[in-house]
Design an enzyme around this catalytic site. Structure first.
Site, PDB file in Angstrom:
ATOM      1  N   ASN A  63      33.937  -3.634 -56.682  1.00 43.11           N
ATOM      2  CA  ASN A  63      33.631  -5.044 -56.884  1.00 43.11           C
ATOM      3  C   ASN A  63      32.776  -5.137 -58.148  1.00 43.11           C
ATOM      4  OD1 ASN A  63      32.697  -7.670 -56.824  1.00 43.11           O
ATOM      5  ND2 ASN A  63      31.464  -7.425 -54.967  1.00 43.11           N
ATOM      6  N   LYS A  71      31.834  -7.751 -59.679  1.00 41.88           N
ATOM      7  CA  LYS A  71      31.012  -8.964 -59.742  1.00 41.88           C
ATOM      8  C   LYS A  71      31.175  -9.618 -61.126  1.00 41.88           C
ATOM      9  CE  LYS A  71      28.207  -6.856 -56.223  1.00 41.88           C
ATOM     10  NZ  LYS A  71      26.951  -6.772 -55.508  1.00 41.88           N
ATOM     11  N   HIS A 107      32.078 -12.856 -49.794  1.00 42.91           N
ATOM     12  CA  HIS A 107      30.991 -11.942 -50.153  1.00 42.91           C
ATOM     13  C   HIS A 107      29.650 -12.635 -49.908  1.00 42.91           C
ATOM     14  CE1 HIS A 107      28.294  -9.445 -52.499  1.00 42.91           C
ATOM     15  NE2 HIS A 107      29.210  -8.490 -52.415  1.00 42.91           N
ATOM     16  N   GLU A 156      27.025 -12.763 -51.557  1.00 41.38           N
ATOM     17  CA  GLU A 156      26.469 -13.462 -52.719  1.00 41.38           C
ATOM     18  C   GLU A 156      27.054 -14.865 -52.818  1.00 41.38           C
ATOM     19  OE1 GLU A 156      27.292 -10.451 -55.667  1.00 41.38           O
ATOM     20  OE2 GLU A 156      25.750  -9.173 -54.783  1.00 41.38           O
ATOM     21  N   GLU A 166      28.888  -5.493 -44.833  1.00 39.96           N
ATOM     22  CA  GLU A 166      27.928  -5.284 -45.913  1.00 39.96           C
ATOM     23  C   GLU A 166      26.580  -5.886 -45.532  1.00 39.96           C
ATOM     24  OE1 GLU A 166      29.997  -4.737 -49.975  1.00 39.96           O
ATOM     25  OE2 GLU A 166      29.821  -6.876 -49.631  1.00 39.96           O
ATOM     26  N   GLY A 182      22.977  -3.535 -53.561  1.00 37.97           N
ATOM     27  CA  GLY A 182      22.278  -3.403 -54.843  1.00 37.97           C
ATOM     28  C   GLY A 182      20.844  -2.936 -54.742  1.00 37.97           C
ATOM     29  N   SER A 199      25.249  -0.301 -51.505  1.00 40.79           N
ATOM     30  CA  SER A 199      24.632   0.909 -52.075  1.00 40.79           C
ATOM     31  C   SER A 199      25.388   2.190 -51.745  1.00 40.79           C
ATOM     32  CB  SER A 199      23.161   1.027 -51.650  1.00 40.79           C
ATOM     33  OG  SER A 199      22.425  -0.069 -52.163  1.00 40.79           O
TER      34      SER A 199
HETATM   35  P1  PGA Z   1      26.487  -2.391 -54.270  1.00 43.71           P
HETATM   36  O1  PGA Z   1      27.312  -3.743 -53.984  1.00 43.71           O
HETATM   37  O2  PGA Z   1      27.445  -1.238 -54.062  1.00 43.71           O
HETATM   38  O3  PGA Z   1      26.061  -2.522 -55.716  1.00 43.71           O
HETATM   39  O4  PGA Z   1      25.352  -2.359 -53.332  1.00 43.71           O
HETATM   40  C1  PGA Z   1      28.254  -3.804 -52.944  1.00 43.71           C
HETATM   41  C2  PGA Z   1      28.837  -5.182 -52.876  1.00 43.71           C
HETATM   42  O5  PGA Z   1      28.123  -6.169 -53.140  1.00 43.71           O
HETATM   43  O6  PGA Z   1      30.029  -5.350 -52.557  1.00 43.71           O
END
Ligand code: PGA
Length: 246
Positions: A8, A10, A91, A93, A161, A167, A206
């Site tokens: 992903n 982003k 997601h 976010e 998630e 992150g 992560s």
């Molecule tokens: P990350 O993000 O691996 O940077 O923690 C995962 C995601 O948001 O899908």
């Protein structure tokens, strides 16, 4: 079940970064036993989808409508038209920043199916919800509301998630991941019967080259959704390799 490792990106990536997409596609070709995908900005889907055949190219969101007066939005049909084979929906976010509800996400998953592309439906609890002992209830509630009644494993995956793990470099314990994935699996089988056993449940938050092997060895962890570690081939490849030997 074949594992799925999906990146992903982003809101990262200009045309110059197509070289990174190429490097990732070339690298993952060494592991044909793993399904791989890269969900990139909508602007890069067209140039990437035609060029890199070893991995599916996907979007990160879609609108639920086919077309219409929705300024700034991209429909699932547009993603498919550009060459996308899948899209992420729901997601955290977007749930947080765009206020997307479970019903919105269900509509987006339906749109993906309508357009003939796969959907990765994301669920996950916040840190406050976990601290309050509500993680499982929150996730199962999101799952119920975000999935369509015709969900099958050939077009839909679930990504668990935890919001606090995205992150941050922090991940849940093996026991907590195992418990959540088992609870999600039980809910899928309760709702969809035997077909619920064929829906992949990805872990995201992560995941990296160091922790991928232990996460991917957990029962009902059928792959990963990878943010930061999906931007460069040298970070993404060890995760795909871990999936190949899991
Ligand atoms: P990350 O993000 O691996 O940077 O923690 C995962 C995601 O948001 O899908």
């Amino acid at each position: 079940m074949r594992k799925l490792i999906a990146g992903n990106w982003k809101m990262n990536g200009l045309l110059a970064e197509l070289e990174d997409v190429a490097a990732i596609s070339e690298a993952v070709a060494a592991h044909p036993s793993v399904d791989t995908a890269l969900c990139i900005p909508a602007t890069l889907i067209r140039p990437a989808a035609g060029r890199f055949a070893d991995m599916a190219i996907g979007g990160q969101d879609c609108h639920m409508a086919v077309s219409g007066a929705h300024t700034g939005c991209v429909s699932a049909e547009m993603l498919a038209d550009a060459g996308a084979k899948l899209t992420i929906v729901g997601h955290s976010e977007r749930r947080a920043a765009q206020g997307e509800s479970d019903a919105d996400i269900r509509g987006k998953a339906l749109a993906a199916r309508r357009a003939g592309i796969a959907a990765i439906v994301c669920v996950g609890e916040t840190e406050a919800e976990r601290d309050a002992g509500q993680a499982e209830a929150v996730v199962l509630h999101q799952l119920t509301g975000s999935l369509t009644d015709d969900a099958t494993g050939d077009w839909l995956s679930v990504a668990y998630e935890p919001v606090w793990a995205i992150g941050t470099g922090r991940i849940p314990s093996v026991e907590d991941v195992a418990a959540m994935h088992a609870a999600i699996r039980a809910a899928l089988v309760a709702r969809f019967g035997a077909g619920g056993a064929d829906i992949r449940i990805l872990y995201g938050g992560s995941m990296n080259g160091e922790n991928a092997a232990s996460l991917l060895a957990i029962p009902n962890v059928d792959g990963g959704l990878i943010g930061g570690a999906s931007l460069k081939a040298e970070k993404f490849l060890p995760i795909v390799a871990a999936a190949a030997s899991a």
